[in-house]
Design an enzyme around this catalytic site. Structure first.
Site, PDB file in Angstrom:
ATOM      1  CB  THR A 196      -0.678   0.377   1.067  1.00  0.00           C
ATOM      2  OG1 THR A 196      -1.563  -1.389   1.217  1.00  0.00           O
ATOM      3  CG2 THR A 196      -2.024   1.160   1.709  1.00  0.00           C
ATOM      4  CB  VAL A 225     -13.426  -3.090   1.183  1.00  0.00           C
ATOM      5  CG1 VAL A 225     -12.532  -1.718   1.337  1.00  0.00           C
ATOM      6  CG2 VAL A 225     -13.820  -3.592  -0.049  1.00  0.00           C
ATOM      7  CG  ASP A 227      -5.885  -0.260   5.896  1.00  0.00           C
ATOM      8  OD1 ASP A 227      -5.922  -1.685   5.320  1.00  0.00           O
ATOM      9  OD2 ASP A 227      -5.026   0.060   6.623  1.00  0.00           O
ATOM     10  N   GLY A 248      -0.924  -2.204   6.358  1.00  0.00           N
ATOM     11  CA  GLY A 248      -0.411  -3.107   6.841  1.00  0.00           C
ATOM     12  C   GLY A 248      -2.122  -4.253   6.931  1.00  0.00           C
TER      13      GLY A 248
END
Ligand code: GLY
Length: 357
Positions: A196, A225, A227, A248
């Site tokens: 990410t 989905v 965070d 994470g």
């Protein structure tokens, strides 16, 4: 609750530290990440390391240029995230991981600390830079969060080009999905790191912003989905407290509400210190150690539940802070005070981003 009390107690402790002479805070500050995870220096070739460092530097320079020229935190966040979405090295935009069905589904969110306006998209397949679509949701719709086909219809209406799905697909990510299926592995086994990407910024007007963009986790199914597109979990910005972007294992960051939790604790610390400062005529600014303590405490909470990853944050005082409970996090930070560094493994920073705060 215990952690909140501990954080507040900390704000009561450093009365002596508050009396220290502090240099003027940086006028602007920026932090970026390109994912955290189980990173082994021995397993990384010098060439691969150089490629990641160059990509992080490019993103950091793009955001820092906006801030140095007096641009807004919002623009700096977008400027830093776009090159990482365009790079196949990170799990966002081009280079996103594959779903179980062999598609690339992209999630992103962005938030403006001035008014806490926010935009987010999940599960989009044909938008080259999901962070720009998230920002368009923020500025050109009455909504905060759009998903899937609806988000793509909104993108088309707002003039976004339709990017062919093949653009996002890279051989390394396809191989990871094939290995996951063939060897019955988990996403953690094949991803090694959560790639990410994210950026947080404080601009010269004292405004803050945060943004996060991801492909999620390899082999995700059933419209999963994480965070990253969820305001309060992967992204949060509030001028009264901080701007946070997370990377994470999304399920754990969702359960803790990581980004909002860090901002809420910092805001409580700020408010308490302001009351104390008014009474004692002392400086109310939050110290680097206090902000670091709060970020570390929230990341410890994530770890306690079994999750791993990291966060980046900036504060109104210009602190640019990292906290991660993994062996590494692709990261960088820059401030008007001359800090300009990228790092990958733990403990590689050369200096505090705000040495006197
Ligand atoms: N942190 C990104 C995800 O779990 O999807």
């Amino acid at each position: 609750m215990k952690n909140l009390i501990a954080a507040l107690a900390l704000t009561l402790m450093p009365a002596a530290a508050l009396a220290e002479e502090a240099a003027p805070p940086p006028k602007w500050s920026l932090a970026i990440h390109g994912g955290a995870g189980t990173l082994d220096p021995k397993a990384m070739t010098p060439e691969r390391r150089a490629a990641y460092e160059a990509a992080l530097q490019q993103a950091l320079d793009a955001g820092a240029k906006v801030l140095a020229e007096g641009g807004s935190a919002m623009d700096a966040v977008k400027a830093a995230i776009i090159p990482m979405e365009d790079s196949p090295l990170f799990n966002a935009g081009k280079g996103a991981v594959f779903t179980w069905e062999g598609t690339n589904e992209l999630d992103a969110s962005i938030m403006d600390g001035r008014d806490r306006s926010a935009g987010a998209v999940a599960g989009v397949k044909t938008v080259k830079n999901p962070i720009l679509l998230a920002d368009t949701v923020r500025t050109q719709s009455e909504h905060v969060f759009l998903m899937g086909a609806g988000a793509e219809a909104f993108a088309a209406e707002k003039g976004f080009a339709v990017t062919p799905p093949e653009y996002f697909a890279t051989p390394a990510r396809r191989e990871a999905l094939e290995r996951l299926k063939a060897e019955k592995l988990s996403a953690l086994d094949v991803d090694h790191k959560f790639g990410t990407v994210g950026a947080v910024a404080l601009d010269q007007n004292g405004n803050m912003a945060a943004g996060t963009s991801t492909g999620g986790m390899t082999g995700k199914r059933w419209g999963r989905v994480g965070d990253a597109p969820v305001i309060g979990a992967g992204t949060y910005a509030d001028n009264r407290a901080c701007a946070v972007s997370a990377t994470g294992w999304g399920e754990y960051f969702l359960r803790v509400g990581v980004a909002h939790e860090i901002c809420a604790r910092l805001r409580a610390a700020n408010e308490l210190k302001t009351v104390m400062a008014d009474a004692d005529d002392i400086d109310a600014s939050v110290l680097t150690e206090e902000a670091q303590y709060i970020a570390d405490a929230v990341m410890a909470d994530v770890k306690g539940l079994g999750g791993d990853g990291g966060v980046i944050l900036v504060t109104p005082e210009g602190h640019a802070i990292f906290s991660f409970n993994t062996t590494g996090m692709y990261r960088g930070r820059a401030t008007s005070a001359g800090v300009r560094e990228v790092a990958i493994f733990g403990g590689e920073e050369k200096a505090s981003a705000t040495p006197d705060h």
